[in-house]
Enzyme design. Sequence first.
Site, PDB file in Angstrom:
ATOM      1  N   TYR A 125      33.823 -46.040  -1.216  1.00 35.75           N
ATOM      2  CA  TYR A 125      33.619 -46.806  -0.062  1.00 35.75           C
ATOM      3  C   TYR A 125      32.820 -47.983  -0.590  1.00 35.75           C
ATOM      4  O   TYR A 125      33.155 -49.169  -0.024  1.00 35.75           O
ATOM      5  CB  TYR A 125      32.776 -46.242   1.175  1.00 35.75           C
ATOM      6  CG  TYR A 125      33.796 -45.129   1.831  1.00 35.75           C
ATOM      7  CD1 TYR A 125      34.622 -45.387   2.651  1.00 35.75           C
ATOM      8  CD2 TYR A 125      33.519 -43.773   1.584  1.00 35.75           C
ATOM      9  CE1 TYR A 125      35.372 -44.259   3.509  1.00 35.75           C
ATOM     10  CE2 TYR A 125      34.293 -42.860   1.868  1.00 35.75           C
ATOM     11  CZ  TYR A 125      35.476 -43.151   3.056  1.00 35.75           C
ATOM     12  OH  TYR A 125      35.947 -42.316   3.612  1.00 35.75           O
ATOM     13  N   ASN A 148      42.789 -47.571  10.149  1.00 36.40           N
ATOM     14  CA  ASN A 148      44.439 -48.061   9.270  1.00 36.40           C
ATOM     15  C   ASN A 148      45.336 -47.676  10.058  1.00 36.40           C
ATOM     16  O   ASN A 148      45.619 -46.641  10.295  1.00 36.40           O
ATOM     17  CB  ASN A 148      44.177 -47.429   7.936  1.00 36.40           C
ATOM     18  CG  ASN A 148      45.402 -47.526   6.984  1.00 36.40           C
ATOM     19  OD1 ASN A 148      46.232 -48.579   7.501  1.00 36.40           O
ATOM     20  ND2 ASN A 148      45.504 -46.736   6.140  1.00 36.40           N
ATOM     21  N   CYS A 156      44.759 -45.369   2.243  1.00 37.57           N
ATOM     22  CA  CYS A 156      43.421 -45.177   2.533  1.00 37.57           C
ATOM     23  C   CYS A 156      42.742 -43.946   2.168  1.00 37.57           C
ATOM     24  O   CYS A 156      41.543 -43.730   2.047  1.00 37.57           O
ATOM     25  CB  CYS A 156      42.794 -45.493   3.999  1.00 37.57           C
ATOM     26  SG  CYS A 156      43.719 -44.369   5.266  1.00 37.57           S
ATOM     27  N   HIS A 157      43.831 -42.931   1.900  1.00 38.34           N
ATOM     28  CA  HIS A 157      43.137 -41.678   1.366  1.00 38.34           C
ATOM     29  C   HIS A 157      42.769 -41.594   0.143  1.00 38.34           C
ATOM     30  O   HIS A 157      42.080 -40.697  -0.328  1.00 38.34           O
ATOM     31  CB  HIS A 157      44.382 -40.593   1.487  1.00 38.34           C
ATOM     32  CG  HIS A 157      45.671 -40.936   0.756  1.00 38.34           C
ATOM     33  ND1 HIS A 157      46.470 -41.826   1.318  1.00 38.34           N
ATOM     34  CD2 HIS A 157      46.157 -40.783  -0.469  1.00 38.34           C
ATOM     35  CE1 HIS A 157      47.550 -42.165   0.449  1.00 38.34           C
ATOM     36  NE2 HIS A 157      47.369 -41.368  -0.748  1.00 38.34           N
ATOM     37  N   GLU A 183      49.207 -36.704  -5.367  1.00 40.60           N
ATOM     38  CA  GLU A 183      49.229 -37.784  -6.418  1.00 40.60           C
ATOM     39  C   GLU A 183      48.471 -37.615  -7.885  1.00 40.60           C
ATOM     40  O   GLU A 183      48.859 -38.142  -8.644  1.00 40.60           O
ATOM     41  CB  GLU A 183      48.404 -38.994  -5.815  1.00 40.60           C
ATOM     42  CG  GLU A 183      49.147 -39.627  -4.430  1.00 40.60           C
ATOM     43  CD  GLU A 183      48.314 -40.807  -3.930  1.00 40.60           C
ATOM     44  OE1 GLU A 183      47.451 -41.487  -4.754  1.00 40.60           O
ATOM     45  OE2 GLU A 183      48.497 -41.482  -2.969  1.00 40.60           O
TER      46      GLU A 183
END
Lengths: 185, 160
Positions: A125, A148, A156-157, A183
Amino acid sequence: MTVDLAMTNRFIERAEAKGLVDVAVATMDSPVGTLLLMATPRGLVRIAFDHENRDEVLGDVATRLSPRILDAPRRLDAVRRQLDRYFAGTLRDFDVPLDWSLTGEFARKVLRRTARIPYGSVASYADVAVGVGTPRGYRAVGNALGSNPIPVVVPCHRVVRTGGAIGGYGGGLPRKRWLLALETG
Amino acid sequence: MSTVKATALPPFQFVFEQHANAVLTFLRGSIGASEAEDCFQETMLSALRAYPRLGDGSNLRGWLLTIARCKAIDAHRARARRPSPVADPDPGAVVDAHLEPDDGLWDQVRGLPSKQRKAVVLRFAGDKSYPEIAAAMSTTQDSARQSVHEGLKKLRRELR
């Protein structure tokens, strides 16, 4: 006498051709549950996970953008194809036009910055706060990420807490963990 | 702070889901099955076009049926202008605009002679004025009134 599917489809087609569909809606199955997708003529404007009530999401968008909302899934074909490939692990970067109308100025800045975090990596953040020029505004950054309107596609993850704790997620932490695991393969 | 309008317009998708059948049924009753679908499409497209400017969302079905009524009148006029005679409204599709049970009344309407049936359907299912009925049937107001009158007289006799 009931309106059949063919009549409904003809109506949607003609409404689209005449430019009368301000917001097109589609749904798709995904490993993180059914996704509700919405697009304006400008681009993808909203993705909702299935813990959100469909009628409420549509009602909210009707109030904020336009009540001319219809199930017109074709407009979302490209998005759906890319999401399918993303969930299959074969697509790393989305290439679809986005419509930021549901986002305020600051949140837009935060989300655009977030969209530049590469696939498979994370930022904190605080990193994002610095990236948008408000180094002490990481709390506001958290709020912006939490609101979001286009999760997954705007990743945003990929924003976690300094030190590696997972932080929060509008779609719930299990989904955030799932996406990050996908990912990092 | 947010303010919530009591009559905020719902997404058109919901309006379609809730009222499309009623619109189609109404149109089948007033202009017949063969033209009902075209009219239905025109009605829904006009409604969608005008929807964001609709100030009050409290009677969406009534609003849609008003548009449908106008489209049905247009269709009647277009039909009247055509040189060759065309089929009467589908007699099997005559229904009450309010979609309520009718104790067989509309069955009796179906049995009326063509002119009377058209006039009665326009008057009571279509809720049209005599000038509108006259225009739709390419006749005079007096004649339209006469057809409705005769039709009702016949119905009264048969239902007695």
